[in-house]
Design a protein around this motif. Sequence first.
Motif, PDB file in Angstrom:
ATOM      1  N   PHE A 258       7.254  -2.162 -64.289  1.00 47.45           N
ATOM      2  CA  PHE A 258       8.015  -1.503 -65.341  1.00 47.45           C
ATOM      3  C   PHE A 258       7.682  -2.026 -66.740  1.00 47.45           C
ATOM      4  CE2 PHE A 258      10.533  -0.479 -61.635  1.00 47.45           C
ATOM      5  CZ  PHE A 258      10.930   0.819 -61.879  1.00 47.45           C
ATOM      6  N   LEU A 259       6.928  -3.115 -66.810  1.00 44.51           N
ATOM      7  CA  LEU A 259       6.518  -3.690 -68.085  1.00 44.51           C
ATOM      8  C   LEU A 259       5.001  -3.807 -68.131  1.00 44.51           C
ATOM      9  CD1 LEU A 259       9.035  -6.672 -68.501  1.00 44.51           C
ATOM     10  CD2 LEU A 259       9.050  -4.536 -69.787  1.00 44.51           C
ATOM     11  N   ASP A 260       4.468  -3.813 -69.356  1.00 39.04           N
ATOM     12  CA  ASP A 260       3.031  -4.020 -69.535  1.00 39.04           C
ATOM     13  C   ASP A 260       2.686  -5.500 -69.608  1.00 39.04           C
ATOM     14  OD1 ASP A 260       1.949  -1.227 -69.765  1.00 39.04           O
ATOM     15  OD2 ASP A 260       3.462  -1.163 -71.343  1.00 39.04           O
ATOM     16  N   PHE A 261       3.497  -6.268 -70.333  1.00 35.79           N
ATOM     17  CA  PHE A 261       3.310  -7.715 -70.334  1.00 35.79           C
ATOM     18  C   PHE A 261       4.532  -8.401 -70.940  1.00 35.79           C
ATOM     19  CE2 PHE A 261       1.179  -6.162 -74.194  1.00 35.79           C
ATOM     20  CZ  PHE A 261       1.738  -6.943 -75.189  1.00 35.79           C
ATOM     21  N   ILE A 262       4.592  -9.698 -70.719  1.00 39.76           N
ATOM     22  CA  ILE A 262       5.652 -10.547 -71.278  1.00 39.76           C
ATOM     23  C   ILE A 262       5.025 -11.384 -72.373  1.00 39.76           C
ATOM     24  CG2 ILE A 262       7.232 -12.462 -70.790  1.00 39.76           C
ATOM     25  CD1 ILE A 262       7.443 -11.355 -67.916  1.00 39.76           C
ATOM     26  N   VAL A 263       5.720 -11.520 -73.492  1.00 38.49           N
ATOM     27  CA  VAL A 263       5.155 -12.263 -74.615  1.00 38.49           C
ATOM     28  C   VAL A 263       6.159 -13.293 -75.130  1.00 38.49           C
ATOM     29  CG1 VAL A 263       5.869 -10.477 -76.265  1.00 38.49           C
ATOM     30  CG2 VAL A 263       4.043 -12.062 -76.881  1.00 38.49           C
ATOM     31  N   ASP A 264       5.675 -14.496 -75.343  1.00 42.46           N
ATOM     32  CA  ASP A 264       6.470 -15.558 -75.949  1.00 42.46           C
ATOM     33  C   ASP A 264       6.777 -15.177 -77.393  1.00 42.46           C
ATOM     34  OD1 ASP A 264       6.897 -18.143 -77.502  1.00 42.46           O
ATOM     35  OD2 ASP A 264       6.715 -18.951 -75.478  1.00 42.46           O
ATOM     36  N   ARG A 265       7.994 -15.418 -77.833  1.00 44.74           N
ATOM     37  CA  ARG A 265       8.408 -15.028 -79.188  1.00 44.74           C
ATOM     38  C   ARG A 265       7.524 -15.662 -80.261  1.00 44.74           C
ATOM     39  NH1 ARG A 265      14.295 -16.410 -79.894  1.00 44.74           N
ATOM     40  NH2 ARG A 265      14.602 -14.718 -78.388  1.00 44.74           N
ATOM     41  N   ARG A 266       7.008 -16.856 -79.990  1.00 44.97           N
ATOM     42  CA  ARG A 266       6.162 -17.537 -80.968  1.00 44.97           C
ATOM     43  C   ARG A 266       4.811 -16.842 -81.140  1.00 44.97           C
ATOM     44  NH1 ARG A 266       7.324 -23.119 -77.893  1.00 44.97           N
ATOM     45  NH2 ARG A 266       7.123 -21.576 -76.213  1.00 44.97           N
ATOM     46  N   ALA A 267       4.415 -16.042 -80.147  1.00 48.51           N
ATOM     47  CA  ALA A 267       3.154 -15.298 -80.236  1.00 48.51           C
ATOM     48  C   ALA A 267       3.390 -13.813 -80.488  1.00 48.51           C
ATOM     49  CB  ALA A 267       2.358 -15.477 -78.950  1.00 48.51           C
ATOM     50  N   LEU A 268       4.652 -13.418 -80.663  1.00 52.20           N
ATOM     51  CA  LEU A 268       4.992 -12.000 -80.753  1.00 52.20           C
ATOM     52  C   LEU A 268       4.333 -11.304 -81.936  1.00 52.20           C
ATOM     53  CD1 LEU A 268       6.657  -9.600 -79.727  1.00 52.20           C
ATOM     54  CD2 LEU A 268       8.599 -10.462 -81.058  1.00 52.20           C
ATOM     55  N   LYS A 269       4.372 -11.915 -83.092  1.00 48.32           N
ATOM     56  CA  LYS A 269       3.822 -11.272 -84.282  1.00 48.32           C
ATOM     57  C   LYS A 269       2.322 -11.029 -84.142  1.00 48.32           C
ATOM     58  CE  LYS A 269       3.623 -11.627 -89.330  1.00 48.32           C
ATOM     59  NZ  LYS A 269       4.108 -12.361 -90.532  1.00 48.32           N
ATOM     60  N   SER A 270       1.593 -12.016 -83.661  1.00 45.03           N
ATOM     61  CA  SER A 270       0.143 -11.854 -83.526  1.00 45.03           C
ATOM     62  C   SER A 270      -0.204 -10.811 -82.470  1.00 45.03           C
ATOM     63  CB  SER A 270      -0.505 -13.195 -83.185  1.00 45.03           C
ATOM     64  OG  SER A 270      -0.028 -13.694 -81.955  1.00 45.03           O
ATOM     65  N   LYS A 271       0.577 -10.767 -81.379  1.00 42.14           N
ATOM     66  CA  LYS A 271       0.336  -9.771 -80.331  1.00 42.14           C
ATOM     67  C   LYS A 271       0.571  -8.360 -80.866  1.00 42.14           C
ATOM     68  CE  LYS A 271      -0.317 -12.141 -76.350  1.00 42.14           C
ATOM     69  NZ  LYS A 271      -1.360 -11.877 -75.345  1.00 42.14           N
ATOM     70  N   LEU A 272       1.691  -8.169 -81.569  1.00 43.83           N
ATOM     71  CA  LEU A 272       2.001  -6.856 -82.122  1.00 43.83           C
ATOM     72  C   LEU A 272       0.962  -6.432 -83.143  1.00 43.83           C
ATOM     73  CD1 LEU A 272       5.877  -7.178 -82.616  1.00 43.83           C
ATOM     74  CD2 LEU A 272       4.696  -5.784 -80.911  1.00 43.83           C
ATOM     75  N   SER A 273       0.553  -7.376 -83.993  1.00 48.09           N
ATOM     76  CA  SER A 273      -0.440  -7.079 -85.019  1.00 48.09           C
ATOM     77  C   SER A 273      -1.759  -6.643 -84.381  1.00 48.09           C
ATOM     78  CB  SER A 273      -0.662  -8.322 -85.880  1.00 48.09           C
ATOM     79  OG  SER A 273      -1.691  -8.098 -86.819  1.00 48.09           O
ATOM     80  N   SER A 274      -2.168  -7.347 -83.333  1.00 42.63           N
ATOM     81  CA  SER A 274      -3.422  -7.003 -82.645  1.00 42.63           C
ATOM     82  C   SER A 274      -3.345  -5.620 -82.012  1.00 42.63           C
ATOM     83  CB  SER A 274      -3.735  -8.038 -81.569  1.00 42.63           C
ATOM     84  OG  SER A 274      -3.926  -9.312 -82.143  1.00 42.63           O
ATOM     85  N   PHE A 275      -2.175  -5.309 -81.432  1.00 44.61           N
ATOM     86  CA  PHE A 275      -2.014  -4.010 -80.783  1.00 44.61           C
ATOM     87  C   PHE A 275      -2.052  -2.874 -81.802  1.00 44.61           C
ATOM     88  CE2 PHE A 275       0.766  -0.645 -79.013  1.00 44.61           C
ATOM     89  CZ  PHE A 275      -0.014  -0.309 -77.913  1.00 44.61           C
ATOM     90  N   ILE A 276      -1.400  -3.075 -82.947  1.00 42.33           N
ATOM     91  CA  ILE A 276      -1.394  -2.044 -83.984  1.00 42.33           C
ATOM     92  C   ILE A 276      -2.799  -1.831 -84.543  1.00 42.33           C
ATOM     93  CG2 ILE A 276      -0.513  -1.463 -86.294  1.00 42.33           C
ATOM     94  CD1 ILE A 276       2.052  -3.038 -85.529  1.00 42.33           C
ATOM     95  N   LYS A 277      -3.546  -2.934 -84.755  1.00 44.00           N
ATOM     96  CA  LYS A 277      -4.923  -2.826 -85.237  1.00 44.00           C
ATOM     97  C   LYS A 277      -5.808  -2.078 -84.232  1.00 44.00           C
ATOM     98  CE  LYS A 277      -4.960  -6.994 -88.108  1.00 44.00           C
ATOM     99  NZ  LYS A 277      -5.424  -8.409 -88.208  1.00 44.00           N
ATOM    100  N   MET A 278      -5.585  -2.377 -82.966  1.00 38.63           N
ATOM    101  CA  MET A 278      -6.386  -1.746 -81.920  1.00 38.63           C
ATOM    102  C   MET A 278      -6.157  -0.234 -81.908  1.00 38.63           C
ATOM    103  SD  MET A 278      -6.303  -2.522 -77.833  1.00 38.63           S
ATOM    104  CE  MET A 278      -4.633  -1.871 -77.669  1.00 38.63           C
ATOM    105  N   LEU A 279      -4.913   0.192 -82.055  1.00 33.17           N
ATOM    106  CA  LEU A 279      -4.608   1.615 -82.054  1.00 33.17           C
ATOM    107  C   LEU A 279      -5.096   2.296 -83.336  1.00 33.17           C
ATOM    108  CD1 LEU A 279      -0.999   1.703 -80.563  1.00 33.17           C
ATOM    109  CD2 LEU A 279      -3.124   2.314 -79.442  1.00 33.17           C
ATOM    110  N   ALA A 280      -5.057   1.574 -84.437  1.00 29.24           N
ATOM    111  CA  ALA A 280      -5.493   2.152 -85.707  1.00 29.24           C
ATOM    112  C   ALA A 280      -6.990   2.402 -85.714  1.00 29.24           C
ATOM    113  CB  ALA A 280      -5.110   1.231 -86.869  1.00 29.24           C
ATOM    114  N   ASN A 281      -7.721   1.615 -84.954  1.00 31.49           N
ATOM    115  CA  ASN A 281      -9.180   1.743 -84.922  1.00 31.49           C
ATOM    116  C   ASN A 281      -9.683   2.579 -83.765  1.00 31.49           C
ATOM    117  OD1 ASN A 281      -9.438   0.110 -87.203  1.00 31.49           O
ATOM    118  ND2 ASN A 281      -9.347  -1.760 -85.980  1.00 31.49           N
TER     119      ASN A 281
END
Length: 281
Positions: A258-281
């Motif tokens: 039911f989930l794609d992955f679990i992310v530690d809050r300390r890494a949340l910003k970098s994970k989200l940023s990478s995902f948004i960049k990936m979709l933008a490109n």
Amino acid sequence: MAWFKRENKGIITTTEEKKEAPDGLWNKCPNCKKPLHQAELQENKYVCHYCEYHLRVGSAEYFEVLFDNNEFKELFANLTSGDPLNFNDNKPYTDRIIESQAKTGLKDAIRAGVGKIDGQDLVIACMDFTFIGGSMGSVVGEKIARSIDHSIKHKIPFLMISKSGGARMMEAAFSLMQMAKTSAKLALLSQAKIPYISLLTDPTTGGVTASYAMLGDINIAEPGALIGFAGPRVIKETIKKDLPKGFQTSEFVLEHGFLDFIVDRRALKSKLSSFIKMLAN
């Protein structure tokens, strides 16, 4: 060797001379019970240094963690709940709303903002559990709907941070209708080909789980979060069986697809940023 001996006896500090620690300086981990200094806890993204337990936090803390320099524009800040049913249990619903607003400093159980994450535009709608258990009322649904409209209009990715006990019983069918309303808006977001990221935090339950929380293009969760529709006790009494160990934790939900992955809050910003960049490109 008198340096470790008290030579003057009867030393007394008067009550007036005693110094009290300021309120809010220390916190305690709900999991390991160890004391946590607030400044260090804030620096560690509200994650326990000792056991890595993710403390429950609200929209203010998530905005601080995610938005660059904590700079954002709050959206639809003045929306407040009405009382369409003139609901009264042990107190009028209107009184309960006023008390919750005074206690939490919030207008309702959700805040929305638009800002940048690593220089990329992002709309975030984040729920607050401290406001009537993060219950989903008409204001929650309306803010999510308007946030999605803002994302579509400006072609900005949308992040939904869920933290809820479920539908708000004081609004009955008006609350349940928010499930259909937000789901329909998310369909429009999908048609516009704008990314929708859903973050499930502790706890995400009830009608929230049954609607927008599970409809992300990517569904992620924090470690150890309680995620489910009905509570474990209700399920156990219904099926008359013991539940598996770790049932309804984010790890269990991830294992069952039911989930794609679990992310530690300390890494949340970098994970989200990478995902948004990936979709933008």
